[in-house]
Design a protein around this motif. Structure first.
Motif, mmCIF file in Angstrom:
data_model
loop_
_atom_site.group_PDB
_atom_site.id
_atom_site.type_symbol
_atom_site.label_atom_id
_atom_site.label_comp_id
_atom_site.label_asym_id
_atom_site.label_seq_id
_atom_site.Cartn_x
_atom_site.Cartn_y
_atom_site.Cartn_z
ATOM 1 N N VAL A 145 5.984 26.743 33.783
ATOM 2 C CA VAL A 145 6.439 26.279 35.096
ATOM 3 C C VAL A 145 7.871 25.787 34.957
ATOM 4 O O VAL A 145 8.160 24.919 34.125
ATOM 5 N N ARG A 146 8.771 26.355 35.781
ATOM 6 C CA ARG A 146 10.175 25.965 35.763
ATOM 7 C C ARG A 146 10.589 25.522 37.163
ATOM 8 O O ARG A 146 10.167 26.097 38.160
ATOM 9 N N ARG A 147 11.427 24.487 37.202
ATOM 10 C CA ARG A 147 11.909 23.953 38.479
ATOM 11 C C ARG A 147 13.420 23.805 38.421
ATOM 12 O O ARG A 147 13.943 23.144 37.532
ATOM 13 N N ALA A 148 14.107 24.449 39.358
ATOM 14 C CA ALA A 148 15.568 24.391 39.436
ATOM 15 C C ALA A 148 16.201 24.741 38.092
ATOM 16 O O ALA A 148 17.180 24.111 37.671
ATOM 17 N N GLY A 149 15.626 25.704 37.390
ATOM 18 C CA GLY A 149 16.165 26.168 36.119
ATOM 19 C C GLY A 149 15.736 25.366 34.908
ATOM 20 O O GLY A 149 16.042 25.758 33.769
ATOM 21 N N ALA A 150 15.030 24.259 35.104
ATOM 22 C CA ALA A 150 14.574 23.425 33.986
ATOM 23 C C ALA A 150 13.076 23.627 33.763
ATOM 24 O O ALA A 150 12.309 23.758 34.714
ATOM 25 N N THR A 151 12.655 23.624 32.515
ATOM 26 C CA THR A 151 11.249 23.841 32.182
ATOM 27 C C THR A 151 10.464 22.543 32.321
ATOM 28 O O THR A 151 10.785 21.536 31.691
ATOM 29 N N LEU A 152 9.417 22.585 33.167
ATOM 30 C CA LEU A 152 8.491 21.453 33.284
ATOM 31 C C LEU A 152 7.326 21.579 32.308
ATOM 32 O O LEU A 152 6.831 20.580 31.789
ATOM 33 N N LEU A 153 6.878 22.822 32.076
ATOM 34 C CA LEU A 153 5.703 23.034 31.237
ATOM 35 C C LEU A 153 5.789 24.422 30.625
ATOM 36 O O LEU A 153 6.119 25.395 31.303
ATOM 37 N N ASP A 154 5.480 24.511 29.342
ATOM 38 C CA ASP A 154 5.399 25.803 28.658
ATOM 39 C C ASP A 154 4.367 25.658 27.550
ATOM 40 O O ASP A 154 4.639 25.029 26.525
ATOM 41 N N GLN A 155 3.173 26.200 27.776
ATOM 42 C CA GLN A 155 2.108 26.032 26.800
ATOM 43 C C GLN A 155 1.339 27.340 26.634
ATOM 44 O O GLN A 155 1.291 28.176 27.539
ATOM 45 N N GLU A 156 0.726 27.484 25.458
ATOM 46 C CA GLU A 156 -0.039 28.695 25.154
ATOM 47 C C GLU A 156 -1.314 28.304 24.427
ATOM 48 O O GLU A 156 -1.315 27.423 23.569
ATOM 49 N N LEU A 157 -2.393 28.979 24.787
ATOM 50 C CA LEU A 157 -3.679 28.780 24.129
ATOM 51 C C LEU A 157 -4.211 30.142 23.708
ATOM 52 O O LEU A 157 -4.256 31.075 24.506
ATOM 53 N N SER A 158 -4.611 30.256 22.449
ATOM 54 C CA SER A 158 -5.168 31.500 21.932
ATOM 55 C C SER A 158 -6.539 31.212 21.341
ATOM 56 O O SER A 158 -6.682 30.305 20.509
ATOM 57 N N CYS A 159 -7.532 31.982 21.793
ATOM 58 C CA CYS A 159 -8.915 31.735 21.377
ATOM 59 C C CYS A 159 -9.581 33.036 20.956
ATOM 60 O O CYS A 159 -9.142 34.127 21.311
ATOM 61 N N GLY A 160 -10.657 32.912 20.211
ATOM 62 C CA GLY A 160 -11.473 34.063 19.886
ATOM 63 C C GLY A 160 -11.117 34.710 18.566
ATOM 64 O O GLY A 160 -10.268 34.223 17.814
ATOM 65 N N PRO A 161 -11.757 35.836 18.243
ATOM 66 C CA PRO A 161 -11.541 36.512 16.956
ATOM 67 C C PRO A 161 -10.073 36.852 16.730
ATOM 68 O O PRO A 161 -9.412 37.408 17.607
ATOM 69 N N GLY A 162 -9.562 36.475 15.575
ATOM 70 C CA GLY A 162 -8.169 36.764 15.251
ATOM 71 C C GLY A 162 -7.177 35.730 15.716
ATOM 72 O O GLY A 162 -5.992 35.807 15.388
ATOM 73 N N ALA A 163 -7.619 34.739 16.482
ATOM 74 C CA ALA A 163 -6.718 33.677 16.932
ATOM 75 C C ALA A 163 -6.396 32.740 15.777
ATOM 76 O O ALA A 163 -7.169 32.635 14.814
ATOM 77 N N PRO A 164 -5.252 32.053 15.833
ATOM 78 C CA PRO A 164 -4.917 31.093 14.780
ATOM 79 C C PRO A 164 -6.032 30.082 14.581
ATOM 80 O O PRO A 164 -6.705 29.671 15.538
ATOM 81 N N GLY A 165 -6.244 29.665 13.357
ATOM 82 C CA GLY A 165 -7.325 28.744 13.031
ATOM 83 C C GLY A 165 -7.205 27.414 13.754
ATOM 84 O O GLY A 165 -6.121 26.952 14.076
ATOM 85 N N GLY A 166 -8.343 26.823 14.029
ATOM 86 C CA GLY A 166 -8.370 25.505 14.648
ATOM 87 C C GLY A 166 -8.586 25.499 16.144
ATOM 88 O O GLY A 166 -8.770 24.431 16.732
ATOM 89 N N TRP A 167 -8.582 26.682 16.793
ATOM 90 C CA TRP A 167 -8.705 26.699 18.253
ATOM 91 C C TRP A 167 -10.041 26.136 18.728
ATOM 92 O O TRP A 167 -10.144 25.627 19.841
#
Length: 247
Positions: free
Chosen positions: A155-177
């Motif tokens: 989510v970006r507002r007036a050119g500035a980033t408010l939120l930038d997140q990623e979640l990866s789940c399931g087979p082959g995803a980085p450990g710890g999810w």
């Protein structure tokens, strides 16, 4: 398959909102639904199964200055395995102008066993824009394991980033999810983002919302509510209550 759905909302000059563009392709069908207020309401209807492996689906929604646009979906989206090993892609692009409001409130996305889906949601907001955005993911249908799911939300507002997140789940995803720092063994996760200009002056403080949910102020006029639960119904209840409390 490649398919795009496009919605453009504009203020009609009479206190309502017009939809000069309402166009869907393939499995992405759009329907305008009845509204008694100033907002135009649109429902995304899945006309075919998908996304399947190798598909690339895109939803583009724009709320012009002064417009009010609410978008939901008729049913949950199933990420399904296809005949190819290539991952499916689902891109959501939201643009909100000054003095405009957009609600993006689809039903859950369910990651079916052996599927592979990468979903990216990006919202670009003008300084005076308002946004309510909800995303919910469910890892597998009842009694089955999940597929691979990667979800990126920006989510970006007036050119500035408010939120930038990623979640990866399931087979082959980085450990710890699935560990205690992320999903803690739960099968459903949801996010609610609310951006309002008045939050520049005052916004709700950080707080927990029960055992497995929290509200976090963003670095700007917005808040993020994150919840995990054993099932989608409990995630929805938490997010709905949080939205009611925010007013």
């Amino acid at each position: 398959m490649r398919a795009t759905a496009r919605v453009v909302a504009r203020a009609d000059g009479r206190g309502g909102t017009a939809l000069p563009v309402l166009d869907g392709e393939g499995p992405l069908a759009l329907r305008r639904t009845r509204s008694t207020g100033p907002a135009a309401r649109v429902t995304l209807v899945g006309a075919m199964s998908g996304p399947l492996g190798g598909d690339h689906l895109t939803v583009e929604a724009t709320a012009g200055e002064g417009a009010r646009l609410h978008i939901g979906s008729a049913a949950a989206t199933l990420a399904l395995p296809g005949q190819t090993r290539e991952a499916a892609r689902y891109d959501v692009r939201l643009t909100v102008a000054d003095d405009a409001e957009l609600h993006w409130l689809p039903e859950q996305l369910i990651s079916v066993r052996e599927s592979d889906l990468r979903i990216t949601t990006r919202a670009e907001l003008a300084r005076g824009a308002r946004l309510v955005l909800r995303e919910e993911q469910v890892l597998g249908r009842t009694g089955e394991s999940c597929g691979r799911l990667t979800s990126r939300l920006t989510v970006r507002r007036a050119g500035a980033t408010l939120l930038d997140q990623e979640l990866s789940c399931g087979p082959g995803a980085p450990g710890g999810w699935d560990g205690p720092a992320v999903l803690a063994g739960h099968r459903a996760v949801g996010q609610l983002v609310v951006v309002r200009p008045q939050y520049e002056r005052h916004k709700p403080p950080a707080t927990t919302l029960g055992e497995w949910a929290a509200l976090t102020p963003l670095a700007g006029p917005g808040v993020l509510v994150t919840a995990v639960a054993p099932d989608a119904l409990r995630v929805r209840r938490v997010l709905d209550q949080a939205l009611r409390d925010l007013g």
